[in-house]
Motif scaffolding. Structure first.
Motif, PDB file in Angstrom:
ATOM      1  N   GLU A 217     -17.807  10.504   7.673  1.00 41.72           N
ATOM      2  CA  GLU A 217     -16.780  11.543   7.731  1.00 41.72           C
ATOM      3  C   GLU A 217     -15.390  10.955   7.555  1.00 41.72           C
ATOM      4  OE1 GLU A 217     -18.980  14.835  10.651  1.00 41.72           O
ATOM      5  OE2 GLU A 217     -17.784  13.194  11.510  1.00 41.72           O
ATOM      6  N   THR A 218     -15.156   9.765   8.128  1.00 43.85           N
ATOM      7  CA  THR A 218     -13.860   9.100   7.964  1.00 43.85           C
ATOM      8  C   THR A 218     -13.627   8.709   6.510  1.00 43.85           C
ATOM      9  OG1 THR A 218     -13.971   8.233  10.231  1.00 43.85           O
ATOM     10  CG2 THR A 218     -12.422   7.167   8.721  1.00 43.85           C
ATOM     11  N   ALA A 219     -14.690   8.230   5.859  1.00 47.35           N
ATOM     12  CA  ALA A 219     -14.579   7.861   4.447  1.00 47.35           C
ATOM     13  C   ALA A 219     -14.299   9.089   3.583  1.00 47.35           C
ATOM     14  CB  ALA A 219     -15.861   7.167   3.984  1.00 47.35           C
ATOM     15  N   ILE A 220     -14.939  10.208   3.900  1.00 50.49           N
ATOM     16  CA  ILE A 220     -14.691  11.448   3.160  1.00 50.49           C
ATOM     17  C   ILE A 220     -13.271  11.949   3.426  1.00 50.49           C
ATOM     18  CG2 ILE A 220     -15.296  13.901   3.057  1.00 50.49           C
ATOM     19  CD1 ILE A 220     -17.184  12.317   1.435  1.00 50.49           C
ATOM     20  N   ALA A 221     -12.784  11.753   4.648  1.00 46.02           N
ATOM     21  CA  ALA A 221     -11.403  12.142   4.964  1.00 46.02           C
ATOM     22  C   ALA A 221     -10.421  11.328   4.127  1.00 46.02           C
ATOM     23  CB  ALA A 221     -11.133  11.935   6.458  1.00 46.02           C
ATOM     24  N   LYS A 222     -10.723  10.051   3.927  1.00 47.53           N
ATOM     25  CA  LYS A 222      -9.887   9.221   3.054  1.00 47.53           C
ATOM     26  C   LYS A 222      -9.945   9.741   1.627  1.00 47.53           C
ATOM     27  CE  LYS A 222      -9.125   4.421   1.628  1.00 47.53           C
ATOM     28  NZ  LYS A 222      -9.515   3.011   1.855  1.00 47.53           N
ATOM     29  N   PHE A 223     -11.130  10.140   1.198  1.00 47.91           N
ATOM     30  CA  PHE A 223     -11.307  10.747  -0.117  1.00 47.91           C
ATOM     31  C   PHE A 223     -10.438  11.988  -0.271  1.00 47.91           C
ATOM     32  CE2 PHE A 223     -14.300  14.127  -1.941  1.00 47.91           C
ATOM     33  CZ  PHE A 223     -13.772  14.043  -3.214  1.00 47.91           C
ATOM     34  N   PHE A 224     -10.406  12.841   0.763  1.00 49.45           N
ATOM     35  CA  PHE A 224      -9.600  14.045   0.737  1.00 49.45           C
ATOM     36  C   PHE A 224      -8.115  13.726   0.564  1.00 49.45           C
ATOM     37  CE2 PHE A 224      -6.954  16.366   3.972  1.00 49.45           C
ATOM     38  CZ  PHE A 224      -6.642  17.466   3.188  1.00 49.45           C
ATOM     39  N   CYS A 225      -7.662  12.644   1.174  1.00 51.38           N
ATOM     40  CA  CYS A 225      -6.241  12.301   1.116  1.00 51.38           C
ATOM     41  C   CYS A 225      -5.837  11.690  -0.222  1.00 51.38           C
ATOM     42  CB  CYS A 225      -5.891  11.350   2.251  1.00 51.38           C
ATOM     43  SG  CYS A 225      -5.976  12.134   3.882  1.00 51.38           S
ATOM     44  N   SER A 226      -6.789  11.174  -0.969  1.00 55.45           N
ATOM     45  CA  SER A 226      -6.463  10.587  -2.269  1.00 55.45           C
ATOM     46  C   SER A 226      -5.844  11.586  -3.236  1.00 55.45           C
ATOM     47  CB  SER A 226      -7.713   9.948  -2.880  1.00 55.45           C
ATOM     48  OG  SER A 226      -7.458   9.458  -4.175  1.00 55.45           O
ATOM     49  N   PRO A 227      -6.435  12.756  -3.458  1.00 54.10           N
ATOM     50  CA  PRO A 227      -5.785  13.712  -4.364  1.00 54.10           C
ATOM     51  C   PRO A 227      -4.492  14.279  -3.809  1.00 54.10           C
ATOM     52  CG  PRO A 227      -7.765  14.666  -3.432  1.00 54.10           C
ATOM     53  CD  PRO A 227      -7.779  13.221  -3.076  1.00 54.10           C
ATOM     54  N   LEU A 228      -4.305  14.269  -2.487  1.00 50.37           N
ATOM     55  CA  LEU A 228      -3.002  14.638  -1.936  1.00 50.37           C
ATOM     56  C   LEU A 228      -1.941  13.666  -2.434  1.00 50.37           C
ATOM     57  CD1 LEU A 228      -3.644  15.543   1.829  1.00 50.37           C
ATOM     58  CD2 LEU A 228      -3.131  17.105  -0.048  1.00 50.37           C
ATOM     59  N   LEU A 229      -2.282  12.383  -2.368  1.00 51.83           N
ATOM     60  CA  LEU A 229      -1.367  11.355  -2.865  1.00 51.83           C
ATOM     61  C   LEU A 229      -1.120  11.522  -4.352  1.00 51.83           C
ATOM     62  CD1 LEU A 229       0.265   8.780  -2.524  1.00 51.83           C
ATOM     63  CD2 LEU A 229      -1.877   7.475  -2.659  1.00 51.83           C
ATOM     64  N   MET A 230      -2.178  11.813  -5.107  1.00 50.80           N
ATOM     65  CA  MET A 230      -2.017  12.016  -6.549  1.00 50.80           C
ATOM     66  C   MET A 230      -1.104  13.216  -6.836  1.00 50.80           C
ATOM     67  SD  MET A 230      -3.717   9.511  -7.564  1.00 50.80           S
ATOM     68  CE  MET A 230      -3.591   8.723  -5.967  1.00 50.80           C
ATOM     69  N   GLY A 231      -1.234  14.263  -6.029  1.00 50.71           N
ATOM     70  CA  GLY A 231      -0.363  15.423  -6.202  1.00 50.71           C
ATOM     71  C   GLY A 231       1.089  15.075  -5.946  1.00 50.71           C
ATOM     72  N   GLY A 232       1.322  14.202  -4.952  1.00 51.82           N
ATOM     73  CA  GLY A 232       2.680  13.755  -4.687  1.00 51.82           C
ATOM     74  C   GLY A 232       3.261  12.960  -5.829  1.00 51.82           C
ATOM     75  N   ILE A 233       2.445  12.103  -6.427  1.00 56.25           N
ATOM     76  CA  ILE A 233       2.887  11.310  -7.580  1.00 56.25           C
ATOM     77  C   ILE A 233       3.152  12.211  -8.774  1.00 56.25           C
ATOM     78  CG2 ILE A 233       2.120   9.586  -9.273  1.00 56.25           C
ATOM     79  CD1 ILE A 233       0.624   8.209  -6.952  1.00 56.25           C
ATOM     80  N   PHE A 234       2.272  13.177  -8.983  1.00 55.02           N
ATOM     81  CA  PHE A 234       2.405  14.105 -10.104  1.00 55.02           C
ATOM     82  C   PHE A 234       3.721  14.880 -10.026  1.00 55.02           C
ATOM     83  CE2 PHE A 234       1.196  18.409 -11.875  1.00 55.02           C
ATOM     84  CZ  PHE A 234       1.130  18.010 -13.205  1.00 55.02           C
ATOM     85  N   CYS A 235       3.972  15.504  -8.879  1.00 52.33           N
ATOM     86  CA  CYS A 235       5.207  16.287  -8.713  1.00 52.33           C
ATOM     87  C   CYS A 235       6.431  15.385  -8.610  1.00 52.33           C
ATOM     88  CB  CYS A 235       5.102  17.165  -7.470  1.00 52.33           C
ATOM     89  SG  CYS A 235       3.859  18.464  -7.561  1.00 52.33           S
ATOM     90  N   GLY A 236       6.283  14.272  -7.895  1.00 50.12           N
ATOM     91  CA  GLY A 236       7.416  13.385  -7.688  1.00 50.12           C
ATOM     92  C   GLY A 236       7.905  12.710  -8.950  1.00 50.12           C
ATOM     93  N   SER A 237       7.018  12.451  -9.894  1.00 49.46           N
ATOM     94  CA  SER A 237       7.429  11.818 -11.150  1.00 49.46           C
ATOM     95  C   SER A 237       8.446  12.673 -11.884  1.00 49.46           C
ATOM     96  CB  SER A 237       6.209  11.575 -12.048  1.00 49.46           C
ATOM     97  OG  SER A 237       5.361  10.594 -11.493  1.00 49.46           O
ATOM     98  N   VAL A 238       8.262  13.992 -11.802  1.00 45.39           N
ATOM     99  CA  VAL A 238       9.195  14.917 -12.444  1.00 45.39           C
ATOM    100  C   VAL A 238      10.394  15.197 -11.538  1.00 45.39           C
ATOM    101  CG1 VAL A 238       9.487  17.244 -13.370  1.00 45.39           C
ATOM    102  CG2 VAL A 238       7.386  15.971 -13.836  1.00 45.39           C
TER     103      VAL A 238
END
Length: 296
Positions: A217-238
């Motif tokens: 479950e902890t590993a899956i929680a880390k998985f969940f946070c990965s696309p959150l980070l990607m979303g931040g990079i996506f929006c933040g780049s612009v």
């Protein structure tokens, strides 16, 4: 807002087999050698570079975003089926919900990418990308999913409130929040939660009053946070770097590739989950192709 990514922006491909994904993407991009554009395309959208093997990064990004949309839609709409297809060692409500949330985060990025590459204003494209998350968050709030998972009150209310306010702001519907500021806040919210959850998963979940979780479950929680980070990079780049849309997508997929490499070869959270590594290798190949065609 809670983009589902252990896995990065793109994970095990649901109904799509690894070979079929690579074959489809390679076939779609094999003829996309950069040519002089014959129509006028908004400069922030189509900013062609040399690219990997002379490929048109704009076209590669478009096809890859559709593949991502298909994969993330499966995760969002059928998380239990996705868990089964990943080959996860054990399943639980926490596991399936994090997969669902991760899928919605990926779907947001995919929708926004497709719309922005098609010429839509970036903030508006991100707003439309957030719509599925808003629906999912409201549904989760009404059904008290976070409470059933064992999280505290903040986790029950905050994601829904934040996603609804930011989406309205990105659509330009709030007098107190313009689209530019909404995009910056969205980038910051996603990046901060993604960074905290990815690099300090257990402590991050405790901060949200989360339940005691198993290693899977902890590993899956880390998985969940990965696309959150990607979303931040996506929006933040612009929002912060003033990048064009294509560059923002390149940054996002490059970071996604980095988290995939981490999951499989450094942190090895994929082993903890027990997921089939063949789809992971397929996604790494796609991520490298997208990143190289845009940023090379």
């Amino acid at each position: 807002h809670p983009t589902p990514t252990v896995a990065p922006l793109i994970s095990a491909p649901g109904h799509l087999s690894p070979l079929s994904m690579i074959a489809a993407l390679l076939c779609a991009t094999s003829a996309l050698v950069v040519k002089q554009p014959t129509t006028t395309v908004p400069a922030p959208v189509l900013k062609l570079r040399g690219g990997l093997a002379g490929l048109d990064g704009n076209q590669v990004a478009t096809y890859a975003s559709w593949v991502l949309a298909a994969n993330s839609a499966v995760m969002t709409l059928a998380p239990e089926k996705a868990v089964e297809m990943y080959g996860v060692k054990s399943s639980s409500l926490v596991v399936s919900q994090f997969v669902e949330y991760a899928g919605s985060s990926m779907l947001s990025i995919a929708i926004a990418s497709i719309l922005a590459l098609g010429g839509m204003d970036f903030a508006t494209a991100v707003a439309w990308g957030f719509v599925p998350q808003c629906v999912l968050n409201v549904q989760g709030f009404l059904n008290e999913k976070m409470t059933k998972m064992g999280f505290g009150q903040a986790a029950k209310f905050m994601p829904t409130i934040v996603s609804l306010v930011l989406t309205a702001g990105l659509f330009g519907k709030l007098s107190f929040l313009d689209t530019a500021m909404a995009l910056k806040i969205a980038a910051g919210w996603s990046a901060i939660n993604g960074l905290g959850g990815y690099f300090a998963t257990a402590d991050f979940m405790k901060a949200w009053e989360g339940p005691t979780m198993s290693p899977v479950e902890t590993a899956i929680a880390k998985f969940f946070c990965s696309p959150l980070l990607m979303g931040g990079i996506f929006c933040g780049s612009v929002a912060f770097l003033d990048s064009d849309v294509l560059t923002a997508i390149g940054h996002t997929w490059a970071a996604s590739l980095a988290t995939q490499l981490d999951a499989n070869f450094i942190s090895k959270t994929t082993d903890v989950i027990g997921a089939d590594k063949n789809p992971q290798y397929a996604w790494m190949a796609i991520q490298a192709l997208v990143t190289g065609s845009i940023l090379a």
